[in-house]
Design a protein around this motif. Sequence first.
Motif, PDB file in Angstrom:
ATOM      1  N   LEU A  12       0.696  -1.370   0.000  1.00  0.00           N
ATOM      2  CA  LEU A  12      -0.014  -0.053  -0.143  1.00  0.00           C
ATOM      3  C   LEU A  12       0.983   1.163  -0.162  1.00  0.00           C
ATOM      4  CD1 LEU A  12      -2.700  -0.992   2.389  1.00  0.00           C
ATOM      5  CD2 LEU A  12      -3.112  -0.891  -0.007  1.00  0.00           C
ATOM      6  N   ALA A  13       2.198   1.162   0.754  1.00  0.00           N
ATOM      7  CA  ALA A  13       2.981   2.202   0.746  1.00  0.00           C
ATOM      8  C   ALA A  13       3.664   2.660  -0.677  1.00  0.00           C
ATOM      9  CB  ALA A  13       3.739   2.291   1.747  1.00  0.00           C
ATOM     10  N   LEU A  14       3.927   1.514  -1.317  1.00  0.00           N
ATOM     11  CA  LEU A  14       4.859   1.647  -2.467  1.00  0.00           C
ATOM     12  C   LEU A  14       4.227   1.472  -3.644  1.00  0.00           C
ATOM     13  CD1 LEU A  14       7.969  -0.087  -0.828  1.00  0.00           C
ATOM     14  CD2 LEU A  14       8.116   2.281  -1.650  1.00  0.00           C
ATOM     15  N   ASP A  15       3.092   0.556  -3.575  1.00  0.00           N
ATOM     16  CA  ASP A  15       2.409   0.329  -5.012  1.00  0.00           C
ATOM     17  C   ASP A  15       3.322  -0.393  -6.023  1.00  0.00           C
ATOM     18  OD1 ASP A  15       0.454   0.217  -7.024  1.00  0.00           O
ATOM     19  OD2 ASP A  15       0.566   2.022  -7.722  1.00  0.00           O
ATOM     20  N   TYR A  75      -7.402  -6.907  -0.878  1.00  0.00           N
ATOM     21  CA  TYR A  75      -7.354  -5.534  -0.016  1.00  0.00           C
ATOM     22  C   TYR A  75      -6.674  -4.567  -0.755  1.00  0.00           C
ATOM     23  CZ  TYR A  75      -9.404  -8.207   3.406  1.00  0.00           C
ATOM     24  OH  TYR A  75     -10.146  -9.130   4.407  1.00  0.00           O
ATOM     25  N   LEU A 124      -5.592  -1.833  -3.684  1.00  0.00           N
ATOM     26  CA  LEU A 124      -6.381  -1.007  -4.926  1.00  0.00           C
ATOM     27  C   LEU A 124      -5.887  -1.371  -6.293  1.00  0.00           C
ATOM     28  CD1 LEU A 124      -6.689   2.608  -3.444  1.00  0.00           C
ATOM     29  CD2 LEU A 124      -8.248   0.754  -3.313  1.00  0.00           C
ATOM     30  N   HIS A 125      -4.408  -1.918  -6.315  1.00  0.00           N
ATOM     31  CA  HIS A 125      -3.675  -2.336  -7.488  1.00  0.00           C
ATOM     32  C   HIS A 125      -2.927  -3.440  -7.181  1.00  0.00           C
ATOM     33  CE1 HIS A 125      -0.740  -1.766 -10.468  1.00  0.00           C
ATOM     34  NE2 HIS A 125      -1.679  -1.269 -11.181  1.00  0.00           N
ATOM     35  N   GLY A 170      -0.111   3.954  -9.544  1.00  0.00           N
ATOM     36  CA  GLY A 170      -0.780   5.295  -9.274  1.00  0.00           C
ATOM     37  C   GLY A 170      -1.438   5.083  -8.032  1.00  0.00           C
ATOM     38  N   ALA A 171      -1.298   4.053  -7.166  1.00  0.00           N
ATOM     39  CA  ALA A 171      -2.045   3.877  -5.690  1.00  0.00           C
ATOM     40  C   ALA A 171      -1.080   3.950  -4.605  1.00  0.00           C
ATOM     41  CB  ALA A 171      -2.579   2.495  -5.870  1.00  0.00           C
ATOM     42  N   ALA A 172       0.384   4.228  -4.781  1.00  0.00           N
ATOM     43  CA  ALA A 172       1.142   4.333  -3.813  1.00  0.00           C
ATOM     44  C   ALA A 172       0.516   5.287  -2.543  1.00  0.00           C
ATOM     45  CB  ALA A 172       2.612   4.988  -4.270  1.00  0.00           C
ATOM     46  N   GLY A 173       0.611   5.081  -1.445  1.00  0.00           N
ATOM     47  CA  GLY A 173       0.318   5.831  -0.355  1.00  0.00           C
ATOM     48  C   GLY A 173      -1.113   5.600   0.206  1.00  0.00           C
ATOM     49  N   GLU A 174      -1.925   4.642  -0.439  1.00  0.00           N
ATOM     50  CA  GLU A 174      -3.171   4.302  -0.281  1.00  0.00           C
ATOM     51  C   GLU A 174      -3.310   3.507   0.785  1.00  0.00           C
ATOM     52  OE1 GLU A 174      -5.948   5.829  -1.477  1.00  0.00           O
ATOM     53  OE2 GLU A 174      -4.967   7.001  -2.892  1.00  0.00           O
ATOM     54  N   ILE A 175      -2.794   3.824   2.233  1.00  0.00           N
ATOM     55  CA  ILE A 175      -2.421   3.027   3.170  1.00  0.00           C
ATOM     56  C   ILE A 175      -4.037   2.791   4.044  1.00  0.00           C
ATOM     57  CG2 ILE A 175      -1.998   4.988   4.993  1.00  0.00           C
ATOM     58  CD1 ILE A 175       0.109   1.651   4.555  1.00  0.00           C
ATOM     59  N   ALA A 229      -6.224   1.231   3.291  1.00  0.00           N
ATOM     60  CA  ALA A 229      -6.884  -0.143   3.014  1.00  0.00           C
ATOM     61  C   ALA A 229      -6.309  -1.107   4.033  1.00  0.00           C
ATOM     62  CB  ALA A 229      -6.687  -0.661   1.568  1.00  0.00           C
ATOM     63  N   LEU A 230      -5.353  -0.544   4.861  1.00  0.00           N
ATOM     64  CA  LEU A 230      -4.587  -1.509   5.557  1.00  0.00           C
ATOM     65  C   LEU A 230      -5.426  -2.048   6.822  1.00  0.00           C
ATOM     66  CD1 LEU A 230      -1.929  -2.923   6.216  1.00  0.00           C
ATOM     67  CD2 LEU A 230      -1.140  -0.978   7.477  1.00  0.00           C
ATOM     68  N   LEU A 256       3.759   3.428   6.716  1.00  0.00           N
ATOM     69  CA  LEU A 256       4.314   4.186   5.820  1.00  0.00           C
ATOM     70  C   LEU A 256       5.885   4.689   5.859  1.00  0.00           C
ATOM     71  CD1 LEU A 256       1.450   6.766   5.189  1.00  0.00           C
ATOM     72  CD2 LEU A 256       2.291   5.258   3.443  1.00  0.00           C
TER      73      LEU A 256
END
Lengths: 383, 383
Positions: free
Chosen positions: A313-316, A343, A345-346, B243-248, B250-251, B311
């Motif tokens: 999630l942090a790095l994608d 869980y 998004l990508h 394009g989803a980096a940082g979408e934390i 969802a954790l 993060l």
Amino acid sequence: MGRLTGGDPSLLRRINSAVVLRALRGTDRPPTLTFTDLVAATGLSRPTVEGVVDGLLETGLVTEAADEPGDTRRGRPARRFRFRAEAGHLLGVEIGAHRIATVLSDLTGHFVGTATRTVEETASADERLEQVRGTVSDVLRHGEVTRASLRAVGVGSPGTVQADGVVRLSTALPGWTGLPLADRLRRSFRCPVLVENDANAAVLGEHWKGAAVGSGDVVFVLAGLSPGAGSLIGGRLHRGFGGAAGEIGALHLLGREARPEHLLSTTGEPLHPLDEAAVARVFALASGGDEQAAEAVRRFGGRLLHDVAALVLALDPELVVIGGWAAGLDGVLEPLRTELARYCLHPPRVALSVLGDAAIPTGALRLALDHVEEQLFAVESAG
Amino acid sequence: MGRLTGGDPSLLRRINSAVVLRALRGTDRPPTLTFTDLVAATGLSRPTVEGVVDGLLETGLVTEAADEPGDTRRGRPARRFRFRAEAGHLLGVEIGAHRIATVLSDLTGHFVGTATRTVEETASADERLEQVRGTVSDVLRHGEVTRASLRAVGVGSPGTVQADGVVRLSTALPGWTGLPLADRLRRSFRCPVLVENDANAAVLGEHWKGAAVGSGDVVFVLAGLSPGAGSLIGGRLHRGFGGAAGEIGALHLLGREARPEHLLSTTGEPLHPLDEAAVARVFALASGGDEQAAEAVRRFGGRLLHDVAALVLALDPELVVIGGWAAGLDGVLEPLRTELARYCLHPPRVALSVLGDAAIPTGALRLALDHVEEQLFAVESAG
């Protein structure tokens, strides 16, 4: 290419030399080329190429190839040259909790030997370094390579490593925190020694010859009792501001019940001793039908999933490569794949390490090779 | 600078024009310069400078400054030129769940106006876009700037955004997922429209004018019910492979008890409605001494800490900037600082957003400015 205005003749010579050497190295096996081939490949004039090749013959990096039999009929054959991959050697070293592993290669990165020794987890820093020296002697002797032939040594080891090769913090190895590891190793070598975190080395290894070939956005998870990770972003190692990027293992400290000795306990008491053998026993019990062990394995898998999800999630990344000894346990990979897909998004591709035990020494070797290629072939760095 | 061999005269003219324009823009306020000044500043010949300036006068990007009174005594004064920052304008737009916010600037990035409108969280995509058009009209009218003067528009909005400006996924805004947002907005403008995730825009804003000036390795946390983050690595936006980096945010899905409606409940039942006002009430109750509310606030803080720690461990930034509405609640920042210092190998600095509500539109404006600077001033891109 840098700006060539200003006319520094020695800079120009170095650039031209790098260009010619790069043509002679080729992309896979070094080709054998004539002056005419080199003029065509480099765009340099024939006198320039002849001058550069004379210099390279003197350094030993280039050799004149023997005449090919078929050429003799047409009078004096054209002189032919090739890059001497054997003119120098590179070493990749893993210094781990339980073992020292080395890989030796020639100047093109082709392996010429490996050697491994075991070491006690409780060994002092001095004892561990003694085993490193022994393993290096083994691989040099078996490969019939002299120590003087080494051009660079790369090292992968647990902990966060500063740019100057000092271990900032390592919880895995006794006496490692604060150790000026690069300096200590330089006493054994006359060439540059580059030290890197083990998971960072591993992602370089998998990117070079393993599961991540062709992927520039990769997280390599060194899955063990406390996972660590090495990441490539756009093909380059992401070390973080303080060299601690990917040290996701500390995340469980926020929830005390998630410490591995509790996670993997089948009795309610903390698991002791807590080592690979003990963990393997728990996994074996679980696949034999033991309910408490199965529950422990589920908890362990949940912890790994959680840490990997945090990284993803942090790095994608495009790709997650799972390595380390826990990757070899049955039932680790599939739940990870399924849950990440639910869980994230990508969701990235998830693959097992291809190199296995060799990931860290191979990546350490890649570090050494990068260093030497920068010196020998990089036109940009010649300035 | 690129290689100038090959002699493309129109390329050379564009490079020279960019070089002269860059000198005229200066670094802060545009200076007023003579031909002699420009020759000295650019290293170009006087005839070249004169030709370039003639062209720039025609485009309206440069104007001849009025004579300075003191100059008249010494015969004909030297002609003086300055960059016309007012020759074009840029717009930064935040399209959020509750509000639309715009910032208007001249070509040097100096603000000339702002406008904000509220919008219902439940508004459809069409209704929300209608409010965007209204807010843009407001800011242009108040700033006395024509729509034709806009050179680029930057947009920050919740969700992951593809390179083509299509919203890949947004859980925060109804009808946003799959919306070709850049295309839809381009109907209202004749200039380029650049769309970015809101947290990504915010980190650009704080780096330009806020808490992260001078820091190239930054994580901006948009703290709300479900935190998201935007990151700079080495001064560049890290978007991630998809394009989803940082979408934390969802954790927390991995641990169901951590959903915000449970975290913030003071009754055992899920908190409903779950919005900023409800959360503020819980925080107010807690500071009034309500034990259950205090416990809810601790749970909420623990969740935020956990996401921020994930993060920080993954990315190892120099600086964490906490923004979003939850950053304004009492007692959010200090525990975060303390706990990160305890659990991270290399704890980053932690600062509150300096720009607050303005972070996202300011960063969106920076996106637009980067685009225009690339066109006008970048010598590299002229090739």
